[in-house]
Design a protein around this motif. Structure first.
Motif, mmCIF file in Angstrom:
data_model
loop_
_atom_site.group_PDB
_atom_site.id
_atom_site.type_symbol
_atom_site.label_atom_id
_atom_site.label_comp_id
_atom_site.label_asym_id
_atom_site.label_seq_id
_atom_site.Cartn_x
_atom_site.Cartn_y
_atom_site.Cartn_z
ATOM 1 N N GLY A 1 -22.768 -43.192 13.882
ATOM 2 C CA GLY A 1 -21.577 -42.627 15.047
ATOM 3 C C GLY A 1 -22.601 -42.573 16.402
ATOM 4 N N VAL A 2 -23.931 -42.046 16.349
ATOM 5 C CA VAL A 2 -24.597 -41.985 17.592
ATOM 6 C C VAL A 2 -24.980 -43.301 18.281
ATOM 7 N N LEU B 1 -21.704 -44.611 19.971
ATOM 8 C CA LEU B 1 -21.586 -44.038 21.232
ATOM 9 C C LEU B 1 -22.491 -44.486 22.203
ATOM 10 N N LEU C 1 -21.495 -46.409 25.721
ATOM 11 C CA LEU C 1 -22.000 -46.045 26.914
ATOM 12 C C LEU C 1 -22.704 -46.689 27.923
#
Length: 71
Positions: free
Chosen positions: A34-35, A38, A42
């Motif tokens: 998930g990180v 993201l 970004l």
């Protein structure tokens, strides 16, 4: 097991009160993926990654169209 329920054959059936818990390695893997997603989103949205493609690694002014020019 103190909370076991006798089964129809006289044995004990597992307690059906709560589902088994998710292993810690699965939780960790989900958080890491998930990180990373993201972070990728970004970078793509903000444009911090720069331009990508085959022309990125060529010296300035030596594009493919100039090498194939016909004179």
């Amino acid at each position: 097991m103190a909370n076991s329920i006798p089964g129809p054959d006289g044995g004990t059936a597992p307690d059906r009160g709560s589902p088994p818990r998710m292993p810690r390695w699965v939780k960790t893997a989900v958080i890491v993926v998930g990180v990373l997603l993201l972070l990728f989103a970004l970078i793509r949205i903000t444009g911090l990654g720069g331009e990508h493609g085959p022309g990125r690694h060529l010296p300035t002014g030596s594009g493919v169209s100039e090498q194939q020019g016909g004179a």
